[in-house]
Write a protein that holds these residues in place. Sequence first.
Motif, short mmCIF file in Angstrom:
data_model
loop_
_atom_site.label_atom_id
_atom_site.label_comp_id
_atom_site.label_asym_id
_atom_site.label_seq_id
_atom_site.Cartn_x
_atom_site.Cartn_y
_atom_site.Cartn_z
N THR B 10 -91.59 -13.30 29.79
CA THR B 10 -90.56 -12.69 29.04
C THR B 10 -89.95 -11.47 29.54
O THR B 10 -90.49 -10.97 30.62
N GLY B 11 -88.54 -11.28 29.52
CA GLY B 11 -87.92 -10.24 30.01
C GLY B 11 -87.17 -9.33 28.68
O GLY B 11 -87.66 -9.39 27.41
N PRO B 12 -86.51 -8.33 29.23
CA PRO B 12 -86.04 -7.38 27.93
C PRO B 12 -84.88 -8.06 27.01
O PRO B 12 -84.92 -7.89 26.19
N ALA B 15 -87.08 -9.68 24.68
CA ALA B 15 -87.51 -8.52 23.58
C ALA B 15 -86.44 -8.43 22.57
O ALA B 15 -86.98 -8.09 21.30
N ALA B 18 -86.47 -11.02 20.16
CA ALA B 18 -87.75 -10.79 19.33
C ALA B 18 -87.35 -10.10 18.12
O ALA B 18 -87.89 -10.47 16.99
#
Lengths: 110, 256
Positions: B10-12, B15, B18
């Motif tokens: 996962t990356g920024p 996020a 999310a």
Amino acid sequence: MIPALGLAVGVLVGLLLQPTVPVWLQPYLPIAVIAALDAVFGAVRAILDGIFSDKVFVVSFLSNVVVAAFIVFLGDKLGVGSQLSTGVVVVLGVRIFSNVASIRRHLFDA
Amino acid sequence: MSEPHDSTPTGPRDARHAWARLRRAGSPRPSRSNLLAMLLALALGFAIIAQVRQTSIQGLETLREDELVRILSDVDQDGDQLSGEVRDLQSSLELLKSRTTGEQEAQRAAQERLDALGILAGTAPAKGPGILLRIEDPQRLVRQNLLLDAVQELRAAGAEAIQVGDVRVVASTWFADTDGGGISVSGSEVTPPYVIRAIGDPNTLAGAMQIPGGVTATARRAGAEASVDIRDEVEVDALLSVTTPQYARPVPTSTP
């Protein structure tokens, strides 16, 4: 948001009403609570994974609770109630931890 | 902890997605399932609080059989230990009690012995039934042997404590005539009328004084007048101080 609100209201109502757990429910309630918590964390993870479904949540919540209670009931009948309760708590605890770890990765990239 | 379901990196961007997803999921959507979920959450909160409360007030009735057995055996063990302690303490109490009784007994015996020896040695005042022998001798005709005879007669009659004038009569008492016609008892002079007090059986003592040829008769022959007075209570209150013997040493004897 609404389920979180429901949780808060439930806690508040519980604090206000000071309920006592009926005797027949006493062996099952703690395990049922753990199972429900597992369902809740699972649901949050599903939301973050983008595969959340209200129906699945409701069904998994109820089935978790019922199965946990049934396992405890069965354990009591078989004379291994405390060991089986411990086993269920361990399994649910592991699941909660892994769900929380997944949620953490989603939300904080860590 | 292994997380087999969480293999996608996962990356920024993910996020942010999310958080947005979470917000979207949290926004109120009045659907039947959402309502049901809220009800379930409400029940969960209620159940958590109920369980927490229950745990804090829990008694023995909710425990399982094996836990109860464990608690019972713990209590049994504690009980055994405590009753053992009770036994120990009771036995030491008995021991202390018997020791105290023994000490009291010994002290009582010692006190009795002290009283008896005090009367014998003249260090304790005594009183009891007895007689008072009074010898009127205005012309000083009586010599020391009359007093000595009187004391010996009284002793023979069972007198337990005797006093001549103000002098206690004990084992070491001696009588002597003085130059002035008086009588010295153990070094202190007594003057007429001579008063002899004796504690013992009054009738026996009086009889011993009045037998023919006895003390009263001898006194009368010598020119004095002796009278015997029977008393229910005679006080022998002259005291002597005990002096440590200078030469005599006790010989150790094997005590039984």
